[in-house]
Motif scaffolding. Structure first.
Motif, PDB file in Angstrom:
ATOM      1  N   ALA A  28       0.871  -1.186   0.000  1.00 39.68           N
ATOM      2  CA  ALA A  28       0.000   0.000   0.000  1.00 39.68           C
ATOM      3  C   ALA A  28       0.900   1.226   0.000  1.00 39.68           C
ATOM      4  N   ILE A  29       0.350   2.322  -0.518  1.00 37.38           N
ATOM      5  CA  ILE A  29       1.084   3.596  -0.484  1.00 37.38           C
ATOM      6  C   ILE A  29       0.449   4.495   0.572  1.00 37.38           C
ATOM      7  N   LEU A  30       1.279   5.184   1.338  1.00 38.79           N
ATOM      8  CA  LEU A  30       0.804   6.210   2.272  1.00 38.79           C
ATOM      9  C   LEU A  30       1.225   7.562   1.706  1.00 38.79           C
ATOM     10  N   GLU A  31       0.264   8.444   1.468  1.00 37.33           N
ATOM     11  CA  GLU A  31       0.550   9.739   0.812  1.00 37.33           C
ATOM     12  C   GLU A  31      -0.136  10.857   1.580  1.00 37.33           C
ATOM     13  N   LYS A  32       0.605  11.925   1.836  1.00 37.41           N
ATOM     14  CA  LYS A  32      -0.001  12.963   2.681  1.00 37.41           C
ATOM     15  C   LYS A  32      -0.879  13.951   1.915  1.00 37.41           C
ATOM     16  N   PHE A  33      -0.606  14.181   0.632  1.00 36.09           N
ATOM     17  CA  PHE A  33      -1.496  15.037  -0.170  1.00 36.09           C
ATOM     18  C   PHE A  33      -2.208  14.133  -1.186  1.00 36.09           C
ATOM     19  N   SER A  34      -2.428  14.674  -2.408  1.00 34.25           N
ATOM     20  CA  SER A  34      -2.974  13.762  -3.406  1.00 34.25           C
ATOM     21  C   SER A  34      -1.804  13.186  -4.207  1.00 34.25           C
ATOM     22  N   PRO A  35      -2.000  12.023  -4.852  1.00 32.59           N
ATOM     23  CA  PRO A  35      -0.903  11.390  -5.579  1.00 32.59           C
ATOM     24  C   PRO A  35      -0.365  12.278  -6.706  1.00 32.59           C
ATOM     25  N   GLY A  36       0.901  12.079  -7.057  1.00 32.55           N
ATOM     26  CA  GLY A  36       1.489  12.807  -8.183  1.00 32.55           C
ATOM     27  C   GLY A  36       2.805  13.488  -7.847  1.00 32.55           C
ATOM     28  N   GLY A  37       2.974  13.871  -6.594  1.00 32.47           N
ATOM     29  CA  GLY A  37       4.243  14.499  -6.179  1.00 32.47           C
ATOM     30  C   GLY A  37       4.477  15.828  -6.850  1.00 32.47           C
TER      31      GLY A  37
END
Ligand SMILES: Cc1cc2nc3c(=O)[nH]c(=O)nc-3n(C[C@H](O)[C@H](O)[C@H](O)COP(=O)(O)OP(=O)(O)OC[C@H]3O[C@@H](n4cnc5c(N)ncnc54)[C@H](O)[C@@H]3O)c2cc1C
Length: 308
Positions: A28-37
């Motif tokens: 799983a990925i944990l991301e603090k904003f929305s995906p895309g960087g």
């Protein structure tokens, strides 16, 4: 417990996930904003292979995200605050800012980098009121106006060129006597009659009443100070790695994660990929390459434990 957690859903995190699920790893990925960087703030990308014409940053990253989701990668919206190894359980505990905990047998760090501040009076006060770190987001506010761009690397040159679509005058302020960016970008900048290069110069302060009205410039060779009217200031003076949540033993003095050529950190089972790592060239294709290497070695690490 997951086999693998990936922290960050930029190009590195999404690529690591694509490789991991295709190898049969539950991740799983944990991301603090929305995906895309960072790429979602990039107007267009011209050097990522596979596209004949420049592709808008958001479009490239939407495709990467869709690819990961199609393969079944869950992306959870959390801000990672810490990570530690539970030696007894031979696994990792990832803690989040909201007090949550996630456990995994292996982890790939892919939290990238953020803009550095230039650190002058007025910068913090006028952020969002004339000071910006994203030309794609804010450039359109400066139609027919005058802006300063601070920096001399690839990003500063690219963003100065982009801003000429709106601003009628772009002062490109650089502390050295020549730009550091790629030759092709330098040529485009120097032949653009809306861009005025200002060499050997630093910004002493950003001034105004309620929003940006001017910058104080200091010529480093002559020490002469001058005031330049501008309506906006775009800062592109480099990046710092997003590694505040990492154990100190993983980092070099610049805060970058130290890895070997297999993208392994100093802690067994913990890998890192992309802009946050020492020696990264901070490009999308390199972040994706790192991530493929990290995922392949994470797979080997997990497989070795299964067969013990
Ligand atoms: C304006 C601009 C223009 C650029 N143009 C180009 C270009 O034309 N070509 C090119 O190849 N490269 C370009 N780059 C560089 C490229 O964007 C980066 O090299 C690439 O995005 C790095 O990918 P990454 O996955 O390592 O990190 P990032 O893209 O930074 O992604 C990291 C992700 O981790 C998340 N994250 C951070 N901290 C946490 C946390 N604590 N918890 C959970 N999630 C977290 C972030 O929100 C982010 O989504 C550009 C960059 C900028 C800023």
């Amino acid at each position: 417990m997951k086999d693998l957690l990936i922290i960050g859903a930029g190009p590195a995190g999404l690529t690591a996930a694509i490789y991991a699920v295709r190898a049969g790893i539950e991740c799983a990925i944990l991301e603090k904003f929305s995906p895309g960087g960072q790429v979602v703030n990039t107007y267009e990308v011209e050097n990522y292979p596979g596209f004949e014409n420049p592709i808008p940053g958001w479009e490239l990253m939407s495709a990467m995200e869709a690819q990961a989701r199609r393969l079944g990668v869950p992306i959870e919206s959390v801000d990672v605050a810490g990570i530690r190894k539970d030696d007894a359980a031979d696994s990792f505990i990832v803690t989040t800012a909201d007090g949550g905990e996630h456990a995994a047998r292996a982890v790939i760090l892919a939290t990238g980098a953020s803009f550095k501040k230039v650190g002058v009076p007025g910068e913090v006060e006028f952020t969002g009121r004339g000071v910006s770190y994203c030309a794609t987001c804010d450039g359109a506010f400066y139609k027919g106006r005058t802006v300063a761009v601070i920096g001399g690397g690839n990003t500063a040159l690219e963003e100065a060129l982009f801003l000429t679509r709106f601003a009628t005058r772009v002062y490109l302020i650089h502390r050295r006597d020549e730009f550091r960016g790629a030759k092709i970008l330098q040529d485009r900048v120097l032949s653009n009659d809306r861009i005025t290069p200002v060499y050997d110069t630093v910004v002493g302060s950003i001034n105004g009443a309620t929003s940006v009205e001017s910058v104080t410039l200091i010529n480093k060779k002559t020490n002469v100070q001058s005031e330049q009217h501008v309506d906006g200031v775009f800062v592109f003076v480099g990046y710092e790695p997003n590694t505040a949540y990492c154990p100190a033993e993983l980092l070099n003095p610049a805060g970058e994660v130290i890895v070997n050529r297999d993208m392994k950190t100093r802690i067994d089972g913990l890998f890192a990929a992309g802009d946050l790592r020492e020696g990264s060239i901070r490009q999308i294709v390199a972040a994706c390459g790192d991530a493929a290497v990290a995922a392949v070695h994470a797979y080997a690490y997990l497989a070795e434990r299964e067969h013990r």
